[in-house]
Motif scaffolding. Sequence first.
Motif, PDB file in Angstrom:
ATOM      1  N   ALA A   1      -2.532  12.286  -1.746  1.00 42.49           N
ATOM      2  CA  ALA A   1      -2.193  11.657  -0.475  1.00 42.49           C
ATOM      3  C   ALA A   1      -1.875  10.180  -0.668  1.00 42.49           C
ATOM      4  N   VAL A   2      -0.891   9.706   0.059  1.00 42.59           N
ATOM      5  CA  VAL A   2      -0.525   8.288   0.042  1.00 42.59           C
ATOM      6  C   VAL A   2      -1.508   7.518   0.913  1.00 42.59           C
ATOM      7  N   LEU A   3      -2.079   6.443   0.365  1.00 44.70           N
ATOM      8  CA  LEU A   3      -2.989   5.598   1.130  1.00 44.70           C
ATOM      9  C   LEU A   3      -2.214   4.419   1.710  1.00 44.70           C
ATOM     10  N   ILE A   4      -2.186   4.338   3.045  1.00 47.27           N
ATOM     11  CA  ILE A   4      -1.596   3.204   3.738  1.00 47.27           C
ATOM     12  C   ILE A   4      -2.729   2.366   4.297  1.00 47.27           C
ATOM     13  N   THR A   5      -2.860   1.123   3.841  1.00 43.11           N
ATOM     14  CA  THR A   5      -3.845   0.228   4.438  1.00 43.11           C
ATOM     15  C   THR A   5      -3.141  -0.616   5.489  1.00 43.11           C
ATOM     16  N   ALA A   6      -3.661  -0.603   6.704  1.00 45.48           N
ATOM     17  CA  ALA A   6      -3.112  -1.374   7.815  1.00 45.48           C
ATOM     18  C   ALA A   6      -4.087  -2.513   8.087  1.00 45.48           C
ATOM     19  N   VAL A   7      -3.789  -3.678   7.542  1.00 49.73           N
ATOM     20  CA  VAL A   7      -4.723  -4.811   7.572  1.00 49.73           C
ATOM     21  C   VAL A   7      -4.530  -5.553   8.886  1.00 49.73           C
ATOM     22  N   ASN A   8      -5.446  -5.328   9.800  1.00 49.21           N
ATOM     23  CA  ASN A   8      -5.314  -5.816  11.175  1.00 49.21           C
ATOM     24  C   ASN A   8      -5.844  -7.224  11.379  1.00 49.21           C
ATOM     25  N   GLY A   9      -6.578  -7.760  10.413  1.00 49.82           N
ATOM     26  CA  GLY A   9      -7.160  -9.091  10.566  1.00 49.82           C
ATOM     27  C   GLY A   9      -7.644  -9.603   9.224  1.00 49.82           C
ATOM     28  N   THR A  10      -8.680 -10.417   9.239  1.00 48.49           N
ATOM     29  CA  THR A  10      -9.199 -10.992   8.004  1.00 48.49           C
ATOM     30  C   THR A  10      -9.685  -9.917   7.048  1.00 48.49           C
ATOM     31  N   ALA A  11      -9.279 -10.049   5.784  1.00 46.62           N
ATOM     32  CA  ALA A  11      -9.773  -9.192   4.705  1.00 46.62           C
ATOM     33  C   ALA A  11     -10.407 -10.119   3.678  1.00 46.62           C
ATOM     34  N   ALA A  12     -11.716 -10.106   3.605  1.00 44.76           N
ATOM     35  CA  ALA A  12     -12.435 -11.027   2.727  1.00 44.76           C
ATOM     36  C   ALA A  12     -13.332 -10.251   1.770  1.00 44.76           C
ATOM     37  N   GLY A  13     -13.548 -10.817   0.583  1.00 43.75           N
ATOM     38  CA  GLY A  13     -14.428 -10.182  -0.380  1.00 43.75           C
ATOM     39  C   GLY A  13     -14.003  -8.760  -0.668  1.00 43.75           C
ATOM     40  N   ALA A  14     -14.939  -7.828  -0.528  1.00 45.50           N
ATOM     41  CA  ALA A  14     -14.631  -6.419  -0.777  1.00 45.50           C
ATOM     42  C   ALA A  14     -13.604  -5.888   0.213  1.00 45.50           C
ATOM     43  N   GLY A  15     -13.470  -6.543   1.373  1.00 46.84           N
ATOM     44  CA  GLY A  15     -12.421  -6.168   2.310  1.00 46.84           C
ATOM     45  C   GLY A  15     -11.046  -6.458   1.745  1.00 46.84           C
ATOM     46  N   PHE A  16     -10.899  -7.605   1.070  1.00 52.45           N
ATOM     47  CA  PHE A  16      -9.664  -7.953   0.360  1.00 52.45           C
ATOM     48  C   PHE A  16      -9.431  -6.927  -0.741  1.00 52.45           C
ATOM     49  N   SER A  17     -10.468  -6.662  -1.531  1.00 52.86           N
ATOM     50  CA  SER A  17     -10.345  -5.711  -2.634  1.00 52.86           C
ATOM     51  C   SER A  17      -9.841  -4.360  -2.131  1.00 52.86           C
ATOM     52  N   LEU A  18     -10.456  -3.868  -1.061  1.00 55.95           N
ATOM     53  CA  LEU A  18     -10.091  -2.562  -0.521  1.00 55.95           C
ATOM     54  C   LEU A  18      -8.678  -2.577   0.062  1.00 55.95           C
ATOM     55  N   ALA A  19      -8.316  -3.643   0.744  1.00 54.20           N
ATOM     56  CA  ALA A  19      -7.009  -3.716   1.401  1.00 54.20           C
ATOM     57  C   ALA A  19      -5.867  -3.527   0.419  1.00 54.20           C
ATOM     58  N   VAL A  20      -5.964  -4.165  -0.739  1.00 55.06           N
ATOM     59  CA  VAL A  20      -4.832  -4.142  -1.674  1.00 55.06           C
ATOM     60  C   VAL A  20      -4.837  -2.922  -2.586  1.00 55.06           C
ATOM     61  N   THR A  21      -5.797  -2.004  -2.393  1.00 53.42           N
ATOM     62  CA  THR A  21      -5.743  -0.742  -3.128  1.00 53.42           C
ATOM     63  C   THR A  21      -4.780   0.239  -2.481  1.00 53.42           C
ATOM     64  N   GLY A  22      -4.265  -0.096  -1.302  1.00 59.78           N
ATOM     65  CA  GLY A  22      -3.327   0.794  -0.631  1.00 59.78           C
ATOM     66  C   GLY A  22      -2.082   1.017  -1.471  1.00 59.78           C
ATOM     67  N   ASP A  23      -1.570   2.239  -1.432  1.00 57.08           N
ATOM     68  CA  ASP A  23      -0.280   2.507  -2.080  1.00 57.08           C
ATOM     69  C   ASP A  23       0.821   1.758  -1.338  1.00 57.08           C
ATOM     70  N   LEU A  24       0.649   1.658  -0.032  1.00 56.05           N
ATOM     71  CA  LEU A  24       1.522   0.862   0.832  1.00 56.05           C
ATOM     72  C   LEU A  24       0.602  -0.001   1.694  1.00 56.05           C
TER      73      LEU A  24
END
Length: 259
Positions: A99-122
């Motif tokens: 499955a393709v992972l789309i991360t939809a970053v709706n606001g601040t992505a900090a620390g592990a939130g940043f890490s998780l956000a950029v693991t998206g395929d898109l």
Amino acid sequence: MTEYQTISLEQSGPIARITLNRPEAANGMNNTMTRELADAAARCDSDATRVVVLTGAGRFFSAGGDLKDFAGAADRGRHIKGVADDLHRAISTFARMNAVLITAVNGTAAGAGFSLAVTGDLVLAAESASFTMAYTKVGLSPDGSASYFLPRLIGITKTKELMLTNRTLSAQEASQWGLVTEVVPGAELTARADQLATQMAATASGSNGAVKALMLTTFSSGLEEQMELEGRTIAQRAESAQGREGVDAFMAKRKPDFA
């Protein structure tokens, strides 16, 4: 909808939507959230799911680890290791599923939130989104695959800058650095994520999984090793039902049906 305490998981046909759902705590990751995220990822790792959309509730995508939760732990190191292990289990599943992972970053992505956000395929980001590592501000070190993916996305020098200075990137800056696929107005983020998910759900899931697998090995393989993997993988795809359908549809000048 699957019932969780800190996230929500909704399945609509081949599209799953996971929402980090602790808005009162800036979607901070405690042991419950990362355990539930790992469970949700495992549920999505099936032929029934072709796309996963991951976003956050409220103003934050995720502020990262829940420091209040960490501070209250009797054995702080062991507690944080458990939180990280579950987060890493989720990320590993997302990275290796078809499955393709789309991360939809709706606001601040900090620390592990940043890490998780950029693991998206898109990676989609609202114009108001921002990205910061923030680990060393509190005497900690990166987790959530940041030390793996960031150097591959932006190089060692820029990764060190983010991790050592805790520079905050706007959504536009993150896009310019190659961390974000597309920046959209905040009011349009959900609709754009849904549109992209629908588009990807109609594609060949096995081919998408093959692309993801090849990308995971590209920096660890030599040229000949990687080309051999490419050869074996495309041969497997050619023998698959989706591969046969794709080629047959092309020859017949019709739209393929990969369902």
